[in-house]
Design an enzyme around this catalytic site. Structure first.
Site, short mmCIF file in Angstrom:
data_model
loop_
_atom_site.label_atom_id
_atom_site.label_comp_id
_atom_site.label_asym_id
_atom_site.label_seq_id
_atom_site.Cartn_x
_atom_site.Cartn_y
_atom_site.Cartn_z
N LYS A 87 -36.78 7.40 -46.65
CA LYS A 87 -37.73 6.49 -46.01
C LYS A 87 -39.14 7.06 -45.96
CE LYS A 87 -34.26 3.95 -43.31
NZ LYS A 87 -33.98 3.27 -42.01
N LYS A 142 -43.49 6.90 -36.15
CA LYS A 142 -42.08 7.13 -36.43
C LYS A 142 -41.98 8.00 -37.68
CE LYS A 142 -37.68 4.98 -37.42
NZ LYS A 142 -36.90 3.75 -37.43
N LYS A 182 -41.48 8.88 -32.15
CA LYS A 182 -40.06 9.06 -32.45
C LYS A 182 -39.89 9.94 -33.67
CE LYS A 182 -36.19 6.28 -33.97
NZ LYS A 182 -35.75 4.96 -34.32
C1 PBG Z 1 -34.21 1.91 -38.04
C2 PBG Z 1 -34.03 2.73 -36.82
C3 PBG Z 1 -33.57 4.04 -36.82
C4 PBG Z 1 -33.49 4.45 -35.49
C5 PBG Z 1 -33.91 3.38 -34.70
N1 PBG Z 1 -34.26 2.32 -35.55
C6 PBG Z 1 -33.13 4.90 -37.95
C7 PBG Z 1 -33.90 4.94 -39.19
O1 PBG Z 1 -35.11 4.75 -39.23
O2 PBG Z 1 -33.28 5.20 -40.20
C8 PBG Z 1 -33.03 5.80 -35.05
C9 PBG Z 1 -32.62 5.97 -33.63
C10 PBG Z 1 -31.84 7.22 -33.38
O3 PBG Z 1 -31.63 8.07 -34.25
O4 PBG Z 1 -31.42 7.36 -32.23
N2 PBG Z 1 -34.97 0.79 -38.00
#
Ligand code: PBG
Length: 327
Positions: A222, A200, A253
Site C-alpha cells: 500500500k 496513515k 495511525k
Molecule cells: C484499511 C484499514 C486498515 C486498518 C484500518 N483500516 C488496514 C490497512 O490499511 O491495510 C488497520 C487497523 C489495525 O491494524 O488495527 N482500510
C-alpha cells in the site's frame, strides 16, 4: 546556590506517595478518550475469536448489540465499525460497499436503534470490499485516485443514510475529504462528522487486522498511497489538508511507533486529534503477556497514557473495554 538545585529541589518529593503522584499527574485517562473498534460479520448468533488478536472477536449483528451494550455501560462513548465481507461479494469497484442493505449499513441501523446516544463511526474504505484487497480501484496494476475518492464519498453518504454519526475514511486517497464533505452537504447530512485518517502509514502493524477482515492486499503493497514511516512533515501537511477540506477529527495511525507524529499533528491543527492503537500493537502486548514477559494491564495502561502525553484527544484501541474497567 539556587533553590532549584539539590538539596532544596528534590524531584522525589512529588513521587513520594500515590496520592501525591495522582495530584501532580500531568495527564489522565478516561473512558471518554476511547473509541472501541468492532468487527462485524454476516450470520446469526456467532462470535469468532481472531487468531492473531487474542480475546478479540468478530460478531454477527445480533451479538454485536450485546457487545455494544457492554461498551456503552463502561462509559465508552463511541464505536468504530468494520465489516467482514464474504469473498463472493468482493469486486474491483467495491460495489457491495454501496448496498443500502449491506452488512455495515445494517449494523449501523441496528446499533443506532437500540443505542441512539452512542457515537457510531464507520470505516470508509474499499479494501474489505475489494477483490484485490486495496483501498482503491485497480487499473493496470495501479490504484487510481480520483474514481476511488468518488466512490468513497458515495460510501460515506450511504453510511450517513444508515445513521452513522461519523464516517472514518482510512484509505489515503487525495482529495477524498473534500469530495466526502461536499457529498454529505449535498445530501443534507451537514451534521455527519468526518474523522479522517490523515496520517496513515504503510505499516506492518496492520497484520492482525487484515486477518480479522481477510483484507490483505492481493498484490503489491500500500506504499503508493499510505505514508512512508520515515516522514513527519508530510504528516502535518496531510492533517492540515484534511482539516481544510472539512475533516472534524484528524487521526494518526499506527500509534506507538508514531508518538512524535501525534505531537506534531496536535500542534499544527485546530481540530481534535485521534490516534489508532492498531492491531499489531495489541497483538504485541497480548502475546508478550501470554508468555509472562510483560504485565498486560500495566503495559496497556502505560501505552494508553503515552498517547495522551503525546497529545492525542481520542484513542481508538482494542483495549478500550479492559482499560475502561480499570479506570
Ligand atoms: C484499511 C484499514 C486498515 C486498518 C484500518 N483500516 C488496514 C490497512 O490499511 O491495510 C488497520 C487497523 C489495525 O491494524 O488495527 N482500510
Amino acid at each position: 546556590m539556587s533553590t532549584f538545585e539539590y538539596p532544596y529541589s528534590r524531584g522525589r518529593r512529588l513521587r513520594s506517595s500515590e496520592f501525591v503522584r495522582n495530584m501532580v499527574a500531568e495527564n489522565h485517562l478516561s473512558p471518554n478518550d476511547f473509541i472501541a473498534p468492532l468487527f462485524v460479520m454476516e450470520g446469526e448468533g456467532k462470535k469468532e475469536e481472531i487468531p492473531s488478536m487474542p480475546d478479540y472477536y468478530r460478531f454477527t449483528v445480533d451479538l454485536l448489540l450485546k457487545e455494544v451494550e457492554e461498551i456503552q455501560s463502561l462509559g465508552i462513548p463511541s464505536v468504530l465499525l468494520f465489516a467482514k465481507v464474504p469473498d463472493d461479494k468482493k469486486d474491483n469497484e467495491g460495489t457491495e460497499a454501496l448496498n443500502p442493505e449491506g452488512l455495515m449499513q445494517q449494523s449501523v441501523r441496528a446499533i443506532k436503534k437500540e443505542f441512539p446516544d452512542l457515537v457510531v463511526m464507520t470505516d470508509v474504505a474499499m479494501d474489505p470490499y475489494s477483490s484485490y484487497g486495496h483501498d482503491g480501484i485497480v487499473r493496470d496494476g495501479k490504484i487510481i485516485n480520483d474514481e476511488s475518492a468518488e466512490l468513497l464519498a458515495k460510501m460515506a453518504v450511504s453510511h450517513a443514510e444508515a445513521g452513522a454519526d461519523f464516517v472514518a475514511p482510512s484509505d489515503m486517497m487525495d482529495g477524498r475529504i473534500l469530495l466526502m464533505r461536499e457529498a454529505l452537504e449535498e445530501e443534507g447530512f451537514f451534521n455527519t462528522g468526518i474523522m479522517a485518517y490523515s496520517a496513515k502509514y504503510a505499516s506492518s502493524y496492520y497484520g492482525p487486522f487484515r486477518d480479522a477482515l481477510d483484507s490483505a492486499p492481493g498484490f503489491g503493497d500500500k506504499k503508493t498511497y499510505q505514508m512512508n514511516p520515515a516522514n513527519v512533515i508530510e504528516a502535518v501537511k496531510e492533517a492540515i489538508t484534511d482539516q481544510n477540506e472539512g475533516a472534524d477529527i484528524a487521526m494518526v495511525k499506527p500509534g506507538l511507533p508514531y508518538l512524535d507524529v501525534v505531537r506534531a499533528v496536535k500542534e499544527a491543527v485546530q481540530i481534535p486529534v485521534s490516534v489508532y492503537n492498531v492491531s499489531g500493537e495489541y497483538a504485541m502486548i497480548k502475546s508478550a503477556s501470554a508468555n509472562g514477559w510483560l504485565n498486560e494491564e500495566e503495559a496497556m495502561m502505560e501505552a494508553l497514557i503515552g498517547f495522551k502525553r503525546a497529545g492525542a484527544d481520542l484513542i481508538a484501541t482494542y483495549f478500550a473495554k479492559d482499560a475502561a474497567r480499570l479506570l
